[in-house]
Design an enzyme around this catalytic site. Structure first.
Site, PDB file in Angstrom:
ATOM      1  N   HIS A   1      54.642   6.087 -36.695  1.00 17.42           N
ATOM      2  CA  HIS A   1      54.574   6.914 -37.906  1.00 17.42           C
ATOM      3  C   HIS A   1      53.307   6.659 -38.697  1.00 17.42           C
ATOM      4  O   HIS A   1      52.773   5.541 -38.728  1.00 17.42           O
ATOM      5  CB  HIS A   1      55.827   6.738 -38.772  1.00 17.42           C
ATOM      6  CG  HIS A   1      56.058   5.375 -39.338  1.00 17.42           C
ATOM      7  ND1 HIS A   1      55.638   4.998 -40.596  1.00 17.42           N
ATOM      8  CD2 HIS A   1      56.700   4.299 -38.836  1.00 17.42           C
ATOM      9  CE1 HIS A   1      56.016   3.769 -40.851  1.00 17.42           C
ATOM     10  NE2 HIS A   1      56.651   3.311 -39.792  1.00 17.42           N
TER      11      HIS A   1
ATOM     12  N   ASP B   1      52.984   7.584 -42.107  1.00 13.59           N
ATOM     13  CA  ASP B   1      53.216   7.359 -43.537  1.00 13.59           C
ATOM     14  C   ASP B   1      53.500   5.892 -43.847  1.00 13.59           C
ATOM     15  O   ASP B   1      53.909   5.114 -42.981  1.00 13.59           O
ATOM     16  CB  ASP B   1      54.361   8.232 -44.040  1.00 13.59           C
ATOM     17  CG  ASP B   1      55.691   7.922 -43.367  1.00 13.59           C
ATOM     18  OD1 ASP B   1      55.702   7.742 -42.139  1.00 13.59           O
ATOM     19  OD2 ASP B   1      56.725   7.853 -44.070  1.00 13.59           O
TER      20      ASP B   1
ATOM     21  N   GLU C   1      56.653   0.136 -34.011  1.00 14.21           N
ATOM     22  CA  GLU C   1      56.997  -0.593 -35.228  1.00 14.21           C
ATOM     23  C   GLU C   1      56.639  -2.057 -34.988  1.00 14.21           C
ATOM     24  O   GLU C   1      56.624  -2.517 -33.844  1.00 14.21           O
ATOM     25  CB  GLU C   1      58.493  -0.482 -35.553  1.00 14.21           C
ATOM     26  CG  GLU C   1      58.982   0.887 -35.964  1.00 14.21           C
ATOM     27  CD  GLU C   1      58.612   1.256 -37.390  1.00 14.21           C
ATOM     28  OE1 GLU C   1      58.088   0.395 -38.130  1.00 14.21           O
ATOM     29  OE2 GLU C   1      58.855   2.415 -37.773  1.00 14.21           O
TER      30      GLU C   1
ATOM     31  N   ASP D   1      53.090  -1.982 -41.156  1.00 15.37           N
ATOM     32  CA  ASP D   1      54.113  -0.939 -41.058  1.00 15.37           C
ATOM     33  C   ASP D   1      53.556   0.411 -41.483  1.00 15.37           C
ATOM     34  O   ASP D   1      53.583   0.764 -42.655  1.00 15.37           O
ATOM     35  CB  ASP D   1      55.314  -1.330 -41.929  1.00 15.37           C
ATOM     36  CG  ASP D   1      56.491  -0.390 -41.794  1.00 15.37           C
ATOM     37  OD1 ASP D   1      56.540   0.371 -40.812  1.00 15.37           O
ATOM     38  OD2 ASP D   1      57.357  -0.405 -42.681  1.00 15.37           O
TER      39      ASP D   1
ATOM     40  N   HIS E   1      56.204  -3.617 -46.145  1.00 17.76           N
ATOM     41  CA  HIS E   1      56.369  -3.216 -47.553  1.00 17.76           C
ATOM     42  C   HIS E   1      56.015  -4.340 -48.534  1.00 17.76           C
ATOM     43  O   HIS E   1      56.254  -4.187 -49.730  1.00 17.76           O
ATOM     44  CB  HIS E   1      57.808  -2.750 -47.835  1.00 17.76           C
ATOM     45  CG  HIS E   1      58.299  -1.669 -46.925  1.00 17.76           C
ATOM     46  ND1 HIS E   1      59.555  -1.098 -47.063  1.00 17.76           N
ATOM     47  CD2 HIS E   1      57.729  -1.047 -45.862  1.00 17.76           C
ATOM     48  CE1 HIS E   1      59.728  -0.177 -46.126  1.00 17.76           C
ATOM     49  NE2 HIS E   1      58.633  -0.133 -45.383  1.00 17.76           N
TER      50      HIS E   1
ATOM     51  N   GLU F   1      58.637   9.001 -41.870  1.00 14.60           N
ATOM     52  CA  GLU F   1      59.589   8.017 -41.352  1.00 14.60           C
ATOM     53  C   GLU F   1      60.161   7.152 -42.466  1.00 14.60           C
ATOM     54  O   GLU F   1      61.327   6.759 -42.416  1.00 14.60           O
ATOM     55  CB  GLU F   1      58.902   7.144 -40.295  1.00 14.60           C
ATOM     56  CG  GLU F   1      59.847   6.234 -39.508  1.00 14.60           C
ATOM     57  CD  GLU F   1      60.112   4.885 -40.173  1.00 14.60           C
ATOM     58  OE1 GLU F   1      61.061   4.186 -39.752  1.00 14.60           O
ATOM     59  OE2 GLU F   1      59.389   4.527 -41.141  1.00 14.60           O
ATOM     60  N   GLU F   2      59.349   6.850 -43.471  1.00 15.66           N
ATOM     61  CA  GLU F   2      59.798   5.962 -44.541  1.00 15.66           C
ATOM     62  C   GLU F   2      60.819   6.607 -45.469  1.00 15.66           C
ATOM     63  O   GLU F   2      61.446   5.912 -46.277  1.00 15.66           O
ATOM     64  CB  GLU F   2      58.594   5.481 -45.359  1.00 15.66           C
ATOM     65  CG  GLU F   2      57.584   4.626 -44.593  1.00 15.66           C
ATOM     66  CD  GLU F   2      58.110   3.241 -44.259  1.00 15.66           C
ATOM     67  OE1 GLU F   2      59.274   2.942 -44.592  1.00 15.66           O
ATOM     68  OE2 GLU F   2      57.352   2.465 -43.645  1.00 15.66           O
TER      69      GLU F   2
END
Length: 351
Positions: free
Chosen positions: A68, A70, A147, A97, A325, A122-123
């Site tokens: 992903h 984003d 991931e 991530d 994150h 995705e987030e």
């Protein structure tokens, strides 16, 4: 097992730094997507951004490499620093991530001729992967989802997700009354749900249903005639259950109020004996590593793909998932290089 010496992969590192420097917080992924398209076109590959914002670079569907674009919000100054061990690290939001896995997939795709997919959203809601499932013709023979797992880690399973909003209303009255108001009804319902799935501490987290309220609001209505409450909740679902089974159990504890279930993602658990998993174990050992099989307690786009595509898949990518994150998100560039080597090896074996 000793690790082989890894020569810096300057092309791969340049792409990663460029993509990390482009903010792509959901839903603002367009500039990073354009940069990925430029990378593929520079290598003679057809690529484009589809209607929803995904980067599509179809080729040999023996393997689909996907991750992903984003990220979550967070301003981390992008920089390359040397740590105490003399290793170079790239700092920046998304470095782990999942721009590290994303760029490793892109580089491996152009070098091996595999299909590539960079998805958006995705987030938040996996809208990119859900769109592809409806729009794409045919099913790939194998999927490698990107991931962070560490370059020696192979993720085979993710728990699912059931999310919704509890809503209740009760008549207003003096707080000395013994009758439940809507706020108490919400708390009682949630306590009953948590009690239903309570486990001993020794039970692995991956095998538990975990219950998490994520937002609650309640009080007297504007006209003063009722008490209203809403509570947003999430339940993580192990492969032992389906989301429908968890929903039925949770609804069975309702006394007052209703729940509007608005998001569900089924759990996934892949066999370690698929051709994809075997190829990763071989490639990691060839690169001097020791393969580790992982089960993640969250969810990913692998859940979405596995629900619709009947093909072997794993999730793989460089980076320490504990930094997902986080305010100190960073990735070791040597580890990133090794992951590219592993991905190229795996893809060539499967193609």
């Amino acid at each position: 097992m000793s690790q082989t010496v890894q020569t810096p992969d300057e092309e791969a590192r340049d792409l990663l730094e460029a993509i990390v420097r482009i903010p792509s917080v959901t839903p603002e992924e367009d500039q990073a997507a354009k940069r990925l398209v430029e990378f593929f076109e520079a290598h003679g590959r057809e690529a484009w951004v589809d209607e929803i914002g995904n980067v599509r670079a179809p080729a040999d569907d023996g393997v689909l490499l996907t991750s992903h674009i984003d990220t979550v919000p967070g301003d981390i100054p992008v920089r390359i620093e040397e740590n105490d061990d003399g290793e170079l690290e790239l700092w920046g939001r998304g470095s782990v991530d999942a721009k590290g896995p994303l760029c490793a997939m892109a580089v491996a795709a152009v070098r091996t001729g595999a299909s590539f997919l960079g998805v958006v959203g995705e987030e938040v809601d996996s809208r990119g992967s859900r769109y592809v499932i409806e729009d794409r013709e045919g099913t790939p023979d194998a999927v490698v989802n990107g991931e962070p797992s560490g370059w020696e880690g192979i993720t085979l399973g993710y728990r699912g997700l059931l999310a919704g909003t509890y809503v209740a209303t009760s008549e207003s009255g003096h707080s000395s009354r013994p009758d439940n108001n809507a706020i108490q009804d919400a708390l009682d319902w949630w306590a009953a749900v948590e009690g239903e799935f309570e486990k001993d501490e020794w039970e692995p987290v991956f095998e538990r249903v975990t219950c998490k309220p994520v937002d609650i609001d309640g009080g007297i209505s504007e006209d003063g005639l009722s008490v209203e409450t809403t509570m947003d909740v999430q339940l993580r679902v192990p492969p032992e259950y389906t989301t429908d089974e968890i929903r039925e159990i949770a609804d069975g504890h309702l006394v007052n109020g209703t729940v509007h279930w608005d998001d569900k993602v089924e759990p996934v658990m892949q066999s370690p004996r698929t051709p994809v998993a075997r190829a990763f174990r071989t490639a990691i050992r060839s690169a001097g590593g020791e393969p580790t099989l992982l089960r993640k307690t969250g969810t990913s786009d692998m859940n979405v793909f596995a629900q619709s595509w009947d093909c072997p898949m794993v999730t793989y990518g460089p980076g320490d998932s504990d930094l997902d994150h986080a305010p100190n998100e960073h990735i070791q560039l040597a580890e990133y290089d090794r992951s590219v080597t592993v991905l190229e090896d795996v893809t060539e074996r499967l193609l």
